[in-house]
Design a protein around this motif. Structure first.
Motif, PDB file in Angstrom:
ATOM      1  N   TYR A 156       0.835  -1.206   0.000  1.00 31.29           N
ATOM      2  CA  TYR A 156       0.000   0.000   0.000  1.00 31.29           C
ATOM      3  C   TYR A 156       0.871   1.258   0.000  1.00 31.29           C
ATOM      4  O   TYR A 156       0.579   2.217  -0.728  1.00 31.29           O
ATOM      5  CB  TYR A 156      -0.930   0.009   1.206  1.00 31.29           C
ATOM      6  N   ARG A 157       1.929   1.271   0.800  1.00 32.58           N
ATOM      7  CA  ARG A 157       2.810   2.443   0.832  1.00 32.58           C
ATOM      8  C   ARG A 157       3.447   2.685  -0.532  1.00 32.58           C
ATOM      9  O   ARG A 157       3.565   3.822  -0.982  1.00 32.58           O
ATOM     10  CB  ARG A 157       3.895   2.233   1.888  1.00 32.58           C
ATOM     11  N   LYS A 160       0.795   4.062  -2.888  1.00 35.88           N
ATOM     12  CA  LYS A 160       0.530   5.468  -2.571  1.00 35.88           C
ATOM     13  C   LYS A 160       1.642   6.367  -3.097  1.00 35.88           C
ATOM     14  O   LYS A 160       1.385   7.437  -3.677  1.00 35.88           O
ATOM     15  CB  LYS A 160       0.386   5.623  -1.058  1.00 35.88           C
ATOM     16  N   VAL A 194      -5.243  -4.141   0.232  1.00 37.78           N
ATOM     17  CA  VAL A 194      -4.616  -3.045  -0.509  1.00 37.78           C
ATOM     18  C   VAL A 194      -5.664  -2.306  -1.335  1.00 37.78           C
ATOM     19  O   VAL A 194      -5.684  -1.069  -1.392  1.00 37.78           O
ATOM     20  CB  VAL A 194      -3.483  -3.577  -1.402  1.00 37.78           C
ATOM     21  N   CYS A 197      -7.881  -0.115   0.975  1.00 32.11           N
ATOM     22  CA  CYS A 197      -7.181   1.082   1.449  1.00 32.11           C
ATOM     23  C   CYS A 197      -7.010   2.100   0.324  1.00 32.11           C
ATOM     24  O   CYS A 197      -7.169   3.303   0.527  1.00 32.11           O
ATOM     25  CB  CYS A 197      -5.822   0.700   2.019  1.00 32.11           C
ATOM     26  N   ALA A 198      -6.680   1.624  -0.871  1.00 31.66           N
ATOM     27  CA  ALA A 198      -6.498   2.530  -2.006  1.00 31.66           C
ATOM     28  C   ALA A 198      -7.796   3.246  -2.348  1.00 31.66           C
ATOM     29  O   ALA A 198      -7.804   4.443  -2.642  1.00 31.66           O
ATOM     30  CB  ALA A 198      -5.994   1.756  -3.219  1.00 31.66           C
TER      31      ALA A 198
END
Length: 247
Positions: A156-157, A160, A194, A197-198
């Motif tokens: 995820y990081r 992002k 993921v 969260c996105a």
């Protein structure tokens, strides 16, 4: 996901006859154990299509005893890439060279000329270096999401960072175990986390491509080959410009 067909394969194989290398990329996020098998599978697929492949490894630093991209940029007349076999697969240390190219602009560099004998140039580097190299580029770096739960946060990081800093829209590969040969997956997968969260925090909807991790090589390779074809179709042609010596 694209389905292979005779016409499509013939079109991709014709790229081997062209003299303009095509750039693709795999963005690492600290889960190399899950990324490396897929990366090698992609290279194998391209070679099987008759395409030569150069991998620029941003995790390996060039040294005098293990020269790579940095030395080639310093002295582009070096015959580091000399090879009588037109269908090949090479891996080149590139950490220092990619840093230099990120400062000058990767696509505006002499990379197209340096790797003119290759059909595919694949950059393998972390998300931070990838954004420096390709910021605002039309290329969609591949982001691999393995089934290990600890991969959710790092994936995820990286997603992002690629989106917000690099203005890049990555292609996400969701690695899933073969239910015929492995333990069933949990109800909520890493890729689903993921995706959620996105969508919630970035307003970005991920449509992952599923790659089956199977003990049967043919089953896994079918998915990888389809992914290789899609990545090649969306790859960015590298410009060929006169080589300039780096001082």
């Amino acid at each position: 996901m694209l389905e292979p067909c005779v016409n499509q394969a013939a079109g991709l194989q014709s790229l081997a006859l062209q003299q303009v290398p095509r750039l693709t990329a795999v963005a690492s996020h600290g889960e190399q154990q899950g990324e490396m098998p897929l990366l090698w599978g992609l290279c194998t697929s391209w070679v099987n299509m008759g395409l030569s492949v150069m991998v620029l490894d941003g995790h390996a630093e060039e040294t005098p005893t293990n020269p790579g991209l940095a030395q080639l940029l310093t002295n582009p007349l070096n015959r580091l890439l000399e090879d009588d076999d037109p269908v090949s697969w090479r891996v080149m240390p590139a950490a220092l060279g990619l840093t230099d190219l990120s400062e000058r602009g990767f696509l505006a560099s002499a990379a197209g000329e340096l790797f003119k004998s290759y059909a595919v140039v694949l950059v393998y580097a972390d998300a931070d270096r990838m954004t420096q190299l390709l910021r605002g580029c039309a290329l969609a770096p591949l982001l691999v999401v393995p089934p290990a739960q600890q991969a959710a946060l790092s994936a995820y990081r990286a997603l992002k960072h690629l989106l917000l800093v690099g203005q890049l829209r990555p292609t996400v590969a969701n690695i899933v175990p073969d239910t015929q040969t492995m333990m069933p997956m949990p109800t909520t997968t890493v890729a689903q986390n993921v995706m959620d969260c996105a969508a919630s925090y970035l307003g970005y909807r991920v449509k992952p491509l599923t790659i089956t991790a199977s003990a049967r090589a043919d089953r896994s390779q079918d998915d990888i080959t389809r992914l290789a074809m899609q990545l090649l179709e969306s790859a960015v042609p590298l410009e060929r410009k006169p080589i300039e010596r780096v001082h």
